[in-house]
Design an enzyme around this catalytic site. Structure first.
Site, short mmCIF file in Angstrom:
data_model
loop_
_atom_site.label_atom_id
_atom_site.label_comp_id
_atom_site.label_asym_id
_atom_site.label_seq_id
_atom_site.Cartn_x
_atom_site.Cartn_y
_atom_site.Cartn_z
N HIS A 56 -40.17 -67.33 -46.80
CA HIS A 56 -39.71 -68.09 -45.63
C HIS A 56 -39.59 -67.15 -44.44
O HIS A 56 -39.71 -65.93 -44.57
CB HIS A 56 -38.40 -68.83 -45.92
N HIS A 58 -37.26 -66.10 -42.27
CA HIS A 58 -36.12 -65.32 -41.77
C HIS A 58 -36.47 -63.84 -41.65
O HIS A 58 -37.21 -63.28 -42.46
CB HIS A 58 -34.90 -65.49 -42.68
N ASP A 60 -35.02 -61.07 -42.25
CA ASP A 60 -34.78 -60.13 -43.34
C ASP A 60 -35.75 -60.34 -44.51
O ASP A 60 -35.63 -59.67 -45.54
CB ASP A 60 -33.32 -60.19 -43.82
N HIS A 61 -36.71 -61.24 -44.33
CA HIS A 61 -37.77 -61.42 -45.34
C HIS A 61 -39.16 -61.10 -44.78
O HIS A 61 -40.11 -61.02 -45.55
CB HIS A 61 -37.73 -62.85 -45.89
N HIS A 115 -33.04 -74.37 -47.15
CA HIS A 115 -32.57 -73.16 -46.47
C HIS A 115 -33.35 -72.99 -45.16
O HIS A 115 -32.77 -72.77 -44.09
CB HIS A 115 -32.78 -71.98 -47.40
N ASP A 134 -34.52 -67.51 -50.89
CA ASP A 134 -33.14 -67.86 -50.56
C ASP A 134 -32.85 -69.33 -50.88
O ASP A 134 -31.95 -69.93 -50.28
CB ASP A 134 -32.86 -67.59 -49.07
N HIS A 173 -31.34 -62.20 -52.68
CA HIS A 173 -30.13 -61.43 -52.37
C HIS A 173 -29.25 -61.20 -53.60
O HIS A 173 -29.22 -62.02 -54.51
CB HIS A 173 -29.28 -62.16 -51.32
ZN LIG Z 1 -33.16 -66.69 -45.52
#
Ligand SMILES: [Zn+2]
Length: 257
Positions: A56, A58, A60-61, A115, A134, A173
């Protein structure tokens, strides 16, 4: 068995994961939280990154994509078609039931919106592995940012329905210890959950990861996957309710936890 998985923590609490096919030599990273950490992990294994599978959009990915592309110019980058414009740099756009390949091994794509609106999971059916980003966490699930809560419930129910119980689940995570504390507020008398929470605390005290988990373990202990269980519905004061409504209540409680 030619499939090898290497998991490591990067940034604060993100998991980096590498999937290696020893027959072909291909190696995929699942998401790109931190290019330097992924490069170092691959080098330590003696693996060369060939593929990147994004779950996805985001930051941090995906923020490691430019660094990985610079280090591995032939890298093939696959990700959700529905988030292509937000991710950029995707060579392969994936939709429900498409396959992503890592050398000779294949991952089936499951769309799991909630998410984010286009989130996908990668299910290596033959290897009994799934990478859920996530969407699903050990004892938890991702926050629901971009869809109605019922859409996230449908995605979690789909994972529980489609993936065999023994499937090993990797997540984005390491949130398990906090998730366990919350899960115990919903089901303080769930003996399997209590035992698992103790195991998790022991692992974290040693600095060890709590993942992978399995679908079977989550079905026994994860309050979000258990939203249709009569015991869970009774515990939140909503007996007999639609499971999506029970899920929404549990998610709201977690958001305030
Ligand atoms: Zn995420």
């Amino acid at each position: 068995m030619t499939t090898h998985v290497h998991q490591f923590i990067c940034l604060q609490d993100n998991f980096g994961v590498l999937v290696h096919d020893s027959r072909s030599g291909a190696t995929a990273a699942i998401d790109a939280p931190d290019a330097d950490a992924v490069v170092a992990a691959a080098a330590a294994q003696g693996w060369t990154l060939t593929d990147l599978l994004i779950t996805h959009h985001h930051a941090d990915h995906i923020q490691g994509i430019p660094g990985l592309k610079a280090r591995f110019p032939d890298l093939r980058i696959a990700g959700p078609a529905r988030e292509a414009s937000r991710i950029g740099a995707l060579d392969m756009l994936l939709r429900e039931d498409d396959y992503a390949h890592v050398g000779d091994i294949a991952a089936r794509v499951l769309e799991t919106p909630g998410h984010t609106a286009g989130h996908i999971c990668y299910w290596f059916e033959e290897d009994e592995l799934a990478f859920c980003g996530d969407t699903l966490f050990a004892l938890g699930c991702g926050r629901v940012f971009e869809t109605p809560l019922s859409v996230m419930w449908d995605s979690l129910a789909k994972l529980a329905d489609r993936l065999p119980g023994e499937t090993e689940i990797y997540c984005g995570h390491e949130y398990t210890e906090a998730n366990a504390r919350f899960a115990l507020t919903i089901e303080p008398d769930n003996a399997v959950l209590k035992a698992r929470a103790a195991e998790i605390a022991a692992l974290r005290a040693l600095g060890k990861p709590t993942l992978p988990t399995t679908i079977a373990a989550e079905l026994a202990t994860n309050p979000f996957l258990r939203a249709e269980e009569p015991s869970v519905q009774a515990a939140i004061g909503m007996p007999g309710v639609d499971p999506a409504a029970a899920f929404a209540e549990i998610r709201a409680r977690k958001d305030r936890f």
